[in-house]
Motif scaffolding. Sequence first.
Motif, PDB file in Angstrom:
ATOM      1  N   TYR A 196      17.261  37.772 -25.232  1.00 24.78           N
ATOM      2  CA  TYR A 196      17.591  39.067 -24.641  1.00 24.78           C
ATOM      3  C   TYR A 196      16.370  39.759 -24.026  1.00 24.78           C
ATOM      4  N   ASP A 229      20.769  47.491 -22.112  1.00 25.56           N
ATOM      5  CA  ASP A 229      21.716  46.373 -22.161  1.00 25.56           C
ATOM      6  C   ASP A 229      21.285  45.348 -23.223  1.00 25.56           C
ATOM      7  N   SER A 230      19.982  45.074 -23.286  1.00 25.99           N
ATOM      8  CA  SER A 230      19.466  44.140 -24.284  1.00 25.99           C
ATOM      9  C   SER A 230      19.634  44.711 -25.692  1.00 25.99           C
ATOM     10  N   LYS A 248      23.160  44.165 -26.848  1.00 28.27           N
ATOM     11  CA  LYS A 248      23.418  42.774 -27.207  1.00 28.27           C
ATOM     12  C   LYS A 248      22.755  42.405 -28.542  1.00 28.27           C
ATOM     13  N   SER A 300      24.860  43.875 -31.245  1.00 31.32           N
ATOM     14  CA  SER A 300      26.105  43.109 -31.345  1.00 31.32           C
ATOM     15  C   SER A 300      25.877  41.798 -32.090  1.00 31.32           C
ATOM     16  N   SER A 301      24.749  41.141 -31.824  1.00 31.67           N
ATOM     17  CA  SER A 301      24.462  39.866 -32.489  1.00 31.67           C
ATOM     18  C   SER A 301      24.215  40.050 -33.983  1.00 31.67           C
TER      19      SER A 301
END
Length: 333
Positions: free
Chosen positions: A238, A276-277, A280, A283-284
């Motif tokens: 990311y 955005d990173s 993510k 989320s991970s």
Amino acid sequence: SFAMADAAPAPEVVEKSEKQLKREEEKRRKKAEKEAKEAAKKERAAGPAAGPVTVKVIANPPIDLEPCPGTRDFYPEDMRLRDWLFGHFNEVAKLCGFQNYDAPVLEMQELYKRKAGEEITQQMYAFNDKSEPPREVTLRPEMTPSLARMVLQRSKAHNLPLKWSSIPQCWRYETTTRGRKREHYQWNMDIIGCRSIAAEVELLYAITLFFKRVGITSQEVGIKINSRKVLGSVLDTYGVPKDKFAPVCVVVDKLDKIGPEEVKKQLVEDLAVPADSADKIISSLGCKSVEELAALVQSADNEAVKELTQLFAMAEEYGFADFLLFDASVVRG
């Protein structure tokens, strides 16, 4: 007529010499001592007398009878529990092939400064000894630096891997809270000189064996598992540079305490991670299995994922997989 019988002569009074009187007094004294010893012997054989024992307590003792702040006393009833617990620690370590070791509770401050910096001394019982010139020493706050010192001291004499275990008493000058004091004991088990995931499996097996021996099941306790290698690969995917890996991990570690919104805020505002990173990454961290994480981050390091998958497979074979829970948000280790 009656005749009067002659009166019997009065007994002659014999005066005893001072020496005879002393001898008789000595005999009486020895007899009394003998009788007292026999009475005491009979009393001991009969056991303590029934009834309460009264102990006189001084209302205002001249010194404070409480232990130092942050420490505790171990009365016999406490020691029975501690001995029972430590006995299980040592028995499990022995069954798993670990050797016991120990080190002085007093260590050089430099040993900890090299690991954590000068500020670590604020959390230690650190002081200068009476030597000339004075040496900077401390009560050990943890055992790992002492272990490293001992291993390096005889580095050429060891046959690797080493499997060592200890139950050190450690000291930290911190604010005391419920269940957190300034002195504590901790069970350490370390494997040195083994790069394989088998070392982690052995340690996990040992702790789950301990749980089982004291009656704790996987219904009461779970061990959260993650891999820093996998996390590093996720961050790299990311766009997080390697020099920010450690500070990002510090923020991610707070997820349970401050929530995803605050984690994202700190990643974006404090560490300049693209929004955005950051989304993510968060989320991970919610992935509940290695397979789910691998699918989400397809470019993640295959070797790291393979290693973590192997750990869970070996845990299944060892019979303790029910204790393990994959948690992608776990950072500390």
